[in-house]
Every structure is written in structure tokens, then in C-alpha cells.
Motif scaffolding. Sequence first.
Motif, PDB file in Angstrom:
ATOM      1  N   GLU A 233      17.376  49.765  54.300  1.00 51.97           N
ATOM      2  CA  GLU A 233      16.789  50.801  53.450  1.00 51.97           C
ATOM      3  C   GLU A 233      16.374  52.021  54.270  1.00 51.97           C
ATOM      4  O   GLU A 233      16.453  53.155  53.797  1.00 51.97           O
ATOM      5  N   LEU A 234      15.927  51.795  55.502  1.00 48.60           N
ATOM      6  CA  LEU A 234      15.553  52.910  56.374  1.00 48.60           C
ATOM      7  C   LEU A 234      16.756  53.782  56.696  1.00 48.60           C
ATOM      8  O   LEU A 234      16.675  55.019  56.678  1.00 48.60           O
ATOM      9  N   GLU A 235      17.876  53.145  56.974  1.00 43.47           N
ATOM     10  CA  GLU A 235      19.086  53.891  57.315  1.00 43.47           C
ATOM     11  C   GLU A 235      19.636  54.650  56.113  1.00 43.47           C
ATOM     12  O   GLU A 235      20.338  55.662  56.274  1.00 43.47           O
ATOM     13  N   ARG A 236      19.313  54.192  54.914  1.00 40.88           N
ATOM     14  CA  ARG A 236      19.887  54.774  53.706  1.00 40.88           C
ATOM     15  C   ARG A 236      18.985  55.837  53.068  1.00 40.88           C
ATOM     16  O   ARG A 236      19.273  56.339  51.985  1.00 40.88           O
ATOM     17  N   LEU A 237      17.898  56.200  53.728  1.00 38.82           N
ATOM     18  CA  LEU A 237      17.027  57.249  53.210  1.00 38.82           C
ATOM     19  C   LEU A 237      17.746  58.603  53.223  1.00 38.82           C
ATOM     20  O   LEU A 237      18.250  59.031  54.267  1.00 38.82           O
ATOM     21  N   VAL A 238      17.803  59.274  52.103  1.00 43.67           N
ATOM     22  CA  VAL A 238      18.468  60.582  52.016  1.00 43.67           C
ATOM     23  C   VAL A 238      17.646  61.541  51.153  1.00 43.67           C
ATOM     24  O   VAL A 238      18.187  62.389  50.439  1.00 43.67           O
ATOM     25  N   ASP A 239      16.345  61.458  51.220  1.00 42.13           N
ATOM     26  CA  ASP A 239      15.467  62.271  50.377  1.00 42.13           C
ATOM     27  C   ASP A 239      15.730  63.771  50.544  1.00 42.13           C
ATOM     28  O   ASP A 239      15.917  64.262  51.655  1.00 42.13           O
ATOM     29  N   VAL A 240      15.717  64.464  49.422  1.00 44.46           N
ATOM     30  CA  VAL A 240      15.707  65.929  49.437  1.00 44.46           C
ATOM     31  C   VAL A 240      14.252  66.344  49.236  1.00 44.46           C
ATOM     32  O   VAL A 240      13.742  66.321  48.110  1.00 44.46           O
ATOM     33  N   ASP A 241      13.571  66.681  50.322  1.00 45.54           N
ATOM     34  CA  ASP A 241      12.138  66.971  50.264  1.00 45.54           C
ATOM     35  C   ASP A 241      11.793  68.442  50.462  1.00 45.54           C
ATOM     36  O   ASP A 241      10.752  68.899  49.996  1.00 45.54           O
ATOM     37  N   GLY A 242      12.609  69.186  51.184  1.00 47.27           N
ATOM     38  CA  GLY A 242      12.319  70.590  51.429  1.00 47.27           C
ATOM     39  C   GLY A 242      12.725  71.466  50.255  1.00 47.27           C
ATOM     40  O   GLY A 242      13.592  71.108  49.456  1.00 47.27           O
ATOM     41  N   ARG A 243      12.086  72.624  50.156  1.00 48.83           N
ATOM     42  CA  ARG A 243      12.437  73.573  49.099  1.00 48.83           C
ATOM     43  C   ARG A 243      13.785  74.206  49.387  1.00 48.83           C
ATOM     44  O   ARG A 243      14.064  74.642  50.500  1.00 48.83           O
ATOM     45  N   ALA A 244      14.631  74.264  48.376  1.00 45.89           N
ATOM     46  CA  ALA A 244      15.929  74.915  48.508  1.00 45.89           C
ATOM     47  C   ALA A 244      15.755  76.432  48.498  1.00 45.89           C
ATOM     48  O   ALA A 244      14.686  76.958  48.167  1.00 45.89           O
ATOM     49  N   VAL A 245      16.828  77.133  48.859  1.00 44.68           N
ATOM     50  CA  VAL A 245      16.835  78.594  48.849  1.00 44.68           C
ATOM     51  C   VAL A 245      17.938  79.053  47.903  1.00 44.68           C
ATOM     52  O   VAL A 245      19.068  78.559  47.977  1.00 44.68           O
ATOM     53  N   LEU A 246      17.625  79.987  47.030  1.00 46.33           N
ATOM     54  CA  LEU A 246      18.608  80.544  46.109  1.00 46.33           C
ATOM     55  C   LEU A 246      18.885  81.986  46.501  1.00 46.33           C
ATOM     56  O   LEU A 246      17.984  82.832  46.473  1.00 46.33           O
ATOM     57  N   VAL A 247      20.134  82.267  46.885  1.00 49.71           N
ATOM     58  CA  VAL A 247      20.535  83.606  47.322  1.00 49.71           C
ATOM     59  C   VAL A 247      21.869  83.964  46.670  1.00 49.71           C
ATOM     60  O   VAL A 247      22.871  83.273  46.879  1.00 49.71           O
ATOM     61  N   ASP A 248      21.890  85.048  45.902  1.00 43.81           N
ATOM     62  CA  ASP A 248      23.138  85.555  45.322  1.00 43.81           C
ATOM     63  C   ASP A 248      23.952  84.458  44.634  1.00 43.81           C
ATOM     64  O   ASP A 248      25.133  84.257  44.906  1.00 43.81           O
ATOM     65  N   GLU A 249      23.292  83.700  43.749  1.00 41.98           N
ATOM     66  CA  GLU A 249      23.951  82.669  42.947  1.00 41.98           C
ATOM     67  C   GLU A 249      24.440  81.467  43.762  1.00 41.98           C
ATOM     68  O   GLU A 249      25.259  80.691  43.303  1.00 41.98           O
ATOM     69  N   VAL A 250      23.921  81.322  44.992  1.00 41.66           N
ATOM     70  CA  VAL A 250      24.234  80.158  45.810  1.00 41.66           C
ATOM     71  C   VAL A 250      22.928  79.460  46.184  1.00 41.66           C
ATOM     72  O   VAL A 250      21.968  80.100  46.598  1.00 41.66           O
ATOM     73  N   ILE A 251      22.907  78.147  46.007  1.00 42.65           N
ATOM     74  CA  ILE A 251      21.741  77.331  46.361  1.00 42.65           C
ATOM     75  C   ILE A 251      22.009  76.674  47.700  1.00 42.65           C
ATOM     76  O   ILE A 251      23.043  76.014  47.893  1.00 42.65           O
ATOM     77  N   TYR A 252      21.091  76.833  48.636  1.00 43.42           N
ATOM     78  CA  TYR A 252      21.161  76.146  49.922  1.00 43.42           C
ATOM     79  C   TYR A 252      20.082  75.064  49.932  1.00 43.42           C
ATOM     80  O   TYR A 252      18.911  75.355  49.688  1.00 43.42           O
ATOM     81  N   ALA A 253      20.481  73.822  50.194  1.00 40.16           N
ATOM     82  CA  ALA A 253      19.544  72.701  50.164  1.00 40.16           C
ATOM     83  C   ALA A 253      19.866  71.739  51.299  1.00 40.16           C
ATOM     84  O   ALA A 253      20.992  71.715  51.816  1.00 40.16           O
ATOM     85  N   SER A 254      18.881  70.941  51.694  1.00 45.38           N
ATOM     86  CA  SER A 254      19.091  69.987  52.781  1.00 45.38           C
ATOM     87  C   SER A 254      18.409  68.667  52.460  1.00 45.38           C
ATOM     88  O   SER A 254      17.516  68.596  51.617  1.00 45.38           O
ATOM     89  N   SER A 255      18.820  67.623  53.158  1.00 38.04           N
ATOM     90  CA  SER A 255      18.252  66.294  52.943  1.00 38.04           C
ATOM     91  C   SER A 255      17.943  65.629  54.274  1.00 38.04           C
ATOM     92  O   SER A 255      18.389  66.058  55.334  1.00 38.04           O
ATOM     93  N   TYR A 256      17.198  64.564  54.186  1.00 40.75           N
ATOM     94  CA  TYR A 256      16.905  63.741  55.353  1.00 40.75           C
ATOM     95  C   TYR A 256      18.068  62.783  55.579  1.00 40.75           C
ATOM     96  O   TYR A 256      18.573  62.166  54.634  1.00 40.75           O
TER      97      TYR A 256
END
Length: 386
Positions: A233-256
Motif C-alpha cells: 500500500e505504501l508503494e501504491r500511494l499516488v495522492d494528488v495533494d498539491g494545488r493544480a495550476v490553470l493557465v490558458d485552458e491547460v491544467i498542470y497537476a502533480s501527484s505523489y
Amino acid sequence: MRNLLCLFLILSLVSGCASLKKLGSAGKESDKTRTAALVAFENEIKIAKLWSTNALGEYGSINGGIRPVLAAGIIYAADSAGDVIALDADTGKQIWKKSLDFPLAGGVGFGGGLVVVAGTDGGVFALEAETGEQRWNARVTSEVLASPAVNETVVVVQSHDGKLVGLHPSNGEKRWQFEIDIPILTLRGTSPPILSDNMLIAGFANGKVIALTADSGSILWENRLAIPQGRTELERLVDVDGRAVLVDEVIYASSYQGRIGAIAKASGRGIWYQDASSVHDLAYGLEQVYSVQKDDEVRAIRGNSGQILWSNDQLTLRKLNAPVTIEGNLAVADGEGYLHFLSQTDGRFVARVRVDSDGVTAPMIADGQTLYVQDNSGGITAYQLD
């Protein structure tokens, strides 16, 4: 049991994460598990302190869940004890202060004349932005660890149990609810939802970014930003916790333990993906996306292709907060209270100043040439770049 596992994860993120491969460094492998010492350099820009105030108490952060916000020349901020304040951004003078006597972990949300904060047991409080008077309070099903999203038609709260709730801004009544099945094990943090017109964009602990209609909570699209991998379960953690950025109709997002990606706002289609691991907000400037990785390596990525342009690993394991762009520079603060400025062009250090010895965890605010920093002692300081 789940709370104990989440606590273990926080401790491991703070003290036990191994660094990624260093670029352009002659350090030995053993150096990558040590907190980086501050490197000496010659300041290229001047940092002037405009004002500082200690209007709040101790800041109790859950992955930067209690974050200040700037709107129309006023800073709204809160602390973990339940105090909420409004400050004049030019002078630091207190406009109002409200003591809720309620432990907070999510906030500050602003919009439609409201300041909205939320607590560890699901309590949600809406205050009048002009006076600080409480308009209403409501309750959701679990603790809230992120800032609510607010506009004139809806207040959206994401709780830690995988639910998004739309509340009526006039009285706090529930308008709709959307929920996902969350993994058995998650990080203790939640991505702040984003409102854009009538679209709500939110990241979840299952590695997905989902868009909903803000007025009804109907799903528009979903994007699998990160795919769980590994046997535990530790290896499979993929939480999206940070705030995404929206620029010119494109969303930038990241995960753990997953990816950073560019997503088309209209369709949810993935434009590009790059392997990454972060729990922090992203920043954007000079057509580049900036990310602080789990080992505190700072990266710049080309916005239209996902190509890594530069990487600075000289702040390894210094417990950085989220990056913010200001005047061609990238600002990050660390667990010892140092505020670092890097060039957006190549990632070199251009200035440094110490804010507070207790450290800085909350995301910072930049407006023009001014940077506003809330430290862990409850102080808020305004710096200007010359």
C-alpha cells in the motif's frame, strides 16, 4: 489504525525520503539522505522587509492546508487554533480578527464576499470578508485539510474521506455531493479544489484529477494522472495533494509517487506527463512549471512539452514549502525559516533571507514585486524585491 499509518507517512516524508539523482553535483551517494547545508553565494537581488506582524498564533500545518489568500489589497489568514484575520497588504495593519475557538486545518477560501475556513471535525465557517462577522457554519462528513473553493454561487469543500460538497454561499445548505472510493492508505493532505467559471477541478487520493459542473456536481471528465504501482500500500500511494495550476485552458497537476502532467481543461485529455513525486502546489512562470519534489529537489519543466529544463538539489530534505514565482524569480521557504530565491532561468540562487527560526510551511503569496510569508510562529511578513 488509519491515523497511525498516516502519521507514519508524514514522518517518513519529512525525514526518510531518498533524493533523486543529482544533476551537476559531485556529492557522494550518502550525502543524498542528509539535510543539505546552506551553500554560500553572492546575492544578485535586494530583499527589503516592508512590514511584519504577529497577529496570529502558532501555525499548525497539514501539508500547507491553512494557507493565506490575497484579494483586493487585503490578506486573509488563519491559524490552527481558530483565529482568522484580515490585514491591509500595504501596511500590515489589522482590519479585523475573528476567534472561532475551533481547531482549523483547511483554509482560507475567498470569494463572493466570503472568507471560508474549515476544521478537523468537518466544521465549515463562512465569515463576511468586510467585517469578519460569521454568516453561517455547516458540517461535512470528515476533516477538511484544504482551502475551500468559493465564488458567488457555490462554496466547495473537499473532505479527507474523498467527498466534494457544494454548499450554498448564502446559508451553507448542501446543494450537491460527489464522492470517490479512496484507497485504504492515503497521505494526510488534500488538494484544494479550483473553480473556473462553472467548472470545478479537484485532485484525489486515487491519483485522478476530476472536473465537475460547479452548480450541480455532475462529472464532466476524469484524468488518470497517476497509476498506482508496487505490491504494498505504501508503494501504491499516488495522492494528488498539491494545488493544480490553470493557465490558458491547460491544467498542470502533480501527484505523489506518480506524475506531473498537463491536461486540457475542456476535455480532460492528457497533453504530456513526466514522472514526478510531490505533495506541494505547482507554480508557473516564463512558460515553465515549477515543482518541489518529495526530497526537496526543485524542478523547472517546459510548459508545452514536459521537458525538464533545470533542477536544483541544493536544498535536499530542508522541508520546503510550495514554490511561488515573483519578478522572474522562484521563491521557496524551508523548515529552518530561510526564504530562498532562485532564478527562473537556470535555478541558481539569487538571494536568501531568514524569516523565522520556527520555519515556514504555509504556501506564500506573491503580488507584483511583493511576497507575503506566513511563518510557523504566526507571523506574517511582506518582502519587496529590488
